[in-house]
Design an enzyme around this catalytic site. Structure first.
Site, PDB file in Angstrom:
ATOM      1  CG  MET A 118     -33.772   1.876 -12.327  1.00  0.00           C
ATOM      2  SD  MET A 118     -35.121   0.834 -12.891  1.00  0.00           S
ATOM      3  CE  MET A 118     -36.008   0.624 -11.363  1.00  0.00           C
ATOM      4  CB  CYS A 177     -34.118 -15.208   3.896  1.00  0.00           C
ATOM      5  SG  CYS A 177     -33.031 -15.073   2.469  1.00  0.00           S
ATOM      6  N   GLY A 191     -25.920 -22.124  -2.366  1.00  0.00           N
ATOM      7  CA  GLY A 191     -26.201 -22.893  -1.157  1.00  0.00           C
ATOM      8  C   GLY A 191     -26.391 -21.986   0.048  1.00  0.00           C
ATOM      9  N   GLY A 192     -26.664 -20.710  -0.218  1.00  0.00           N
ATOM     10  CA  GLY A 192     -26.789 -19.746   0.868  1.00  0.00           C
ATOM     11  C   GLY A 192     -28.229 -19.531   1.310  1.00  0.00           C
ATOM     12  CD  GLU A 218     -22.495 -23.892   0.457  1.00  0.00           C
ATOM     13  OE1 GLU A 218     -22.254 -22.880   1.127  1.00  0.00           O
ATOM     14  OE2 GLU A 218     -23.016 -23.830  -0.677  1.00  0.00           O
ATOM     15  CG  HIS A 267     -23.961   0.517  -0.607  1.00  0.00           C
ATOM     16  ND1 HIS A 267     -24.547  -0.604  -1.165  1.00  0.00           N
ATOM     17  CD2 HIS A 267     -24.836   0.981   0.317  1.00  0.00           C
ATOM     18  CE1 HIS A 267     -25.720  -0.816  -0.578  1.00  0.00           C
ATOM     19  NE2 HIS A 267     -25.931   0.133   0.311  1.00  0.00           N
TER      20      HIS A 267
HETATM   21  P1  NAD Z   1     -25.187 -15.906   0.983  1.00  0.00           P
HETATM   22  O1  NAD Z   1     -24.128 -15.069   1.568  1.00  0.00           O
HETATM   23  O2  NAD Z   1     -26.008 -16.782   1.860  1.00  0.00           O
HETATM   24  O3  NAD Z   1     -24.530 -16.816  -0.158  1.00  0.00           O
HETATM   25  C1  NAD Z   1     -23.499 -17.611   0.199  1.00  0.00           C
HETATM   26  C2  NAD Z   1     -23.496 -18.781  -0.750  1.00  0.00           C
HETATM   27  O4  NAD Z   1     -22.994 -18.365  -2.023  1.00  0.00           O
HETATM   28  C3  NAD Z   1     -22.586 -19.864  -0.258  1.00  0.00           C
HETATM   29  O5  NAD Z   1     -23.282 -20.706   0.615  1.00  0.00           O
HETATM   30  C4  NAD Z   1     -22.183 -20.523  -1.553  1.00  0.00           C
HETATM   31  O6  NAD Z   1     -23.158 -21.460  -1.960  1.00  0.00           O
HETATM   32  C5  NAD Z   1     -22.169 -19.387  -2.540  1.00  0.00           C
HETATM   33  N1  NAD Z   1     -20.821 -18.847  -2.662  1.00  0.00           N
HETATM   34  C6  NAD Z   1     -20.254 -17.911  -1.887  1.00  0.00           C
HETATM   35  N2  NAD Z   1     -18.990 -17.696  -2.282  1.00  0.00           N
HETATM   36  C7  NAD Z   1     -18.769 -18.491  -3.312  1.00  0.00           C
HETATM   37  C8  NAD Z   1     -17.652 -18.719  -4.138  1.00  0.00           C
HETATM   38  N3  NAD Z   1     -16.508 -18.063  -3.979  1.00  0.00           N
HETATM   39  N4  NAD Z   1     -17.770 -19.617  -5.100  1.00  0.00           N
HETATM   40  C9  NAD Z   1     -18.914 -20.294  -5.303  1.00  0.00           C
HETATM   41  N5  NAD Z   1     -20.009 -20.120  -4.534  1.00  0.00           N
HETATM   42  C10 NAD Z   1     -19.929 -19.230  -3.567  1.00  0.00           C
HETATM   43  O7  NAD Z   1     -26.087 -15.002   0.060  1.00  0.00           O
HETATM   44  P2  NAD Z   1     -27.652 -14.760   0.226  1.00  0.00           P
HETATM   45  O8  NAD Z   1     -27.930 -14.269   1.590  1.00  0.00           O
HETATM   46  O9  NAD Z   1     -28.364 -15.939  -0.311  1.00  0.00           O
HETATM   47  O10 NAD Z   1     -27.827 -13.546  -0.760  1.00  0.00           O
HETATM   48  C11 NAD Z   1     -27.646 -13.668  -2.177  1.00  0.00           C
HETATM   49  C12 NAD Z   1     -27.448 -12.259  -2.717  1.00  0.00           C
HETATM   50  O11 NAD Z   1     -28.563 -11.452  -2.337  1.00  0.00           O
HETATM   51  C13 NAD Z   1     -26.206 -11.551  -2.185  1.00  0.00           C
HETATM   52  O12 NAD Z   1     -25.655 -10.749  -3.187  1.00  0.00           O
HETATM   53  C14 NAD Z   1     -26.750 -10.691  -1.057  1.00  0.00           C
HETATM   54  O13 NAD Z   1     -25.950  -9.573  -0.832  1.00  0.00           O
HETATM   55  C15 NAD Z   1     -28.120 -10.329  -1.589  1.00  0.00           C
HETATM   56  N6  NAD Z   1     -29.121 -10.069  -0.528  1.00  0.00           N
HETATM   57  C16 NAD Z   1     -29.283 -10.910   0.542  1.00  0.00           C
HETATM   58  C17 NAD Z   1     -30.286 -10.654   1.496  1.00  0.00           C
HETATM   59  C18 NAD Z   1     -30.551 -11.584   2.650  1.00  0.00           C
HETATM   60  O14 NAD Z   1     -31.372 -11.272   3.509  1.00  0.00           O
HETATM   61  N7  NAD Z   1     -29.942 -12.750   2.744  1.00  0.00           N
HETATM   62  C19 NAD Z   1     -31.088  -9.520   1.343  1.00  0.00           C
HETATM   63  C20 NAD Z   1     -30.908  -8.682   0.241  1.00  0.00           C
HETATM   64  C21 NAD Z   1     -29.931  -8.979  -0.690  1.00  0.00           C
END
Ligand code: NAD
Length: 372
Positions: free
Chosen positions: A207, A148, A10-11, A38, A213
């Site tokens: 890769m 995003c 839901g992120g 959510e 990090h």
């Molecule tokens: P996000 O932080 O928006 O995701 C959060 C969502 O994950 C929550 O809304 C929930 O639905 C779910 N979640 C979080 N904790 C949870 C839990 N304990 N149990 C169940 N569900 C849970 O993540 P995002 O921005 O969509 O990114 C997804 C992945 O991609 C991450 O690993 C992030 O590091 C990586 N990433 C993100 C971006 C970006 O721009 N957003 C860019 C590169 C990589």
């Protein structure tokens, strides 16, 4: 025939995927978020509003893609039933819960996609979904296709940047899909990023850019005196000679692991690459406006258990000594309050919290090659 795509999460990323999949004529989009709130908020928002994904086009103008997923739910039996494609788009620590939730409902010949998957995605998938996973194709992409951010939850998400290319792997197992999951995902994503396939899933593990990090966190903060800082240090630009040599050594150990695997199992191609993206050290603000390093950040909390610990595990199975990785891991695990390695061996009491092959009982390269 329309294909059914279940988006898990839901992120930020899940919002974009939900919108893009919904705009696509050949797919039905559904969203599964295990957070009840959510699911309720997103559903409520779509009752009265459009669901919009924005992105910039070449001349800087804003493109608004308007389309709602069929439904958003926290009930896996509804979301997963009959789904042809299941995409996990959540941070790696949430994968386990999603695998558990979808497991009873995944049909044969579905595609399960980690977007991103991160190292050990397949191990965890097979461990939880058992034989059911072997009748599916399992794909693992190295990152999210976009930068995003959700502007308004359940309503609008903004794509800030799009990667040019994205590399992933595909384990076919005993699946016989009547569609190509890579072609489908590409048509949902549009022209960019261009999806590429690695030689195999192990290559994707080695890769991973996440490996950079933990050593950089270690080099920067291993002698930190606990005194807050006035400014946030630059992450990559702030690399000193020691940190650079530490990073180079860990990288060399990972490349040595890839070479050793390629030597021992010539059928496993291993010529991957990596590059680095982020600029600032992950820090937390103190009350007086200074900065302290955030050791709970995903650079350690994700990139150790779903990153460096996995490559360490592969090194062990390939018989490669990794003294610098071990030193970095020893420091990182202390910061995380975990015990993954003891000396140079991945046999600490918390190995099960990593996605190293050892955590799932894989003992040899042959065990890993048998997965392909
Ligand atoms: P996000 O932080 O928006 O995701 C959060 C969502 O994950 C929550 O809304 C929930 O639905 C779910 N979640 C979080 N904790 C949870 C839990 N304990 N149990 C169940 N569900 C849970 O993540 P995002 O921005 O969509 O990114 C997804 C992945 O991609 C991450 O690993 C992030 O590091 C990586 N990433 C993100 C971006 C970006 O721009 N957003 C860019 C590169 C990589």
């Amino acid at each position: 025939d329309r294909l059914t795509v279940c988006i898990c999460g839901g992120g930020n990323g899940a919002h974009v995927l939900a919108g893009l999949t919904a705009t696509h004529a050949q797919t039905e989009a559904r969203v599964l978020t295990l957070f009840e709130k959510e699911a309720a908020d997103w559903t409520a928002s779509m009752k009265d509003n459009d669901f919009i994904v924005t992105r910039k086009n070449k001349d800087g103008g804003l493109v608004r893609l308007k389309a709602k997923p069929a439904f958003v739910t926290n009930d896996p039996s509804k979301a997963v039933l009959g789904a042809d494609v299941i995409i996990l788009c959540v941070p790696a620590f949430a994968h386990e819960q999603y695998f558990e939730a979808i497991s009873p409902f995944v049909k044969r010949d579905a595609a399960i996609i980690g977007l991103p998957g991160q190292p050990g995605f397949e191990f965890q998938c097979f461990d939880i979904l058992k034989d059911r996973a072997r009748t599916c194709a399992v794909l693992n992409y190295e990152s999210l296709p976009w930068a995003c951010r959700i502007a308004e939850f359940g309503k609008r998400v903004d794509i800030l940047g799009i990667k040019d290319a994205l590399i992933g792997s595909k384990v076919v197992g005993r699946s016989h899909l009547n569609f190509d999951p890579v072609t489908l995902l590409q048509s949902v994503l549009g022209a960019r990023p261009v999806l590429e396939l690695a030689n195999n899933y192990l290559e994707i593990y080695l890769m991973t850019k996440g490996f950079a990090h933990p050593p950089l966190m270690y080099a920067k903060w291993k002698d930190w005196d606990g005194e807050p800082l006035k400014d946030r240090p630059l992450f990559y630009q702030g690399i000193d000679e020691y940190a650079a040599s530490c990073l180079c050594s860990v990288s060399a150990e990972i490349v040595a692991t890839a070479r050793a695997i390629g030597r021992l199992r010539p059928d496993l191609g291993m010529d991957g690459v990596e590059h680095l993206e982020r600029l600032l050290h992950p820090m937390k603000a103190t009350d007086d406006g200074r900065w302290v390093p955030d050791f709970n950040n995903r650079y350690l909390s994700e990139d150790v258990p779903y990153g460096l610990a996995v490559t360490k595990g592969l090194a062990e199975l390939a018989g490669v000594a990794t003294p610098v990785t071990d030193e970095v891991l020893a420091w990182c695990q202390e910061k995380l309050g975990k015990e993954f390695i003891v000396g140079s061996e991945l046999k600490g009491k918390d190995v099960r919290d990593t996605r190293a092959p050892q955590a799932y009982g894989y003992r040899t390269l042959d065990d890993l090659a048998a997965i392909l």
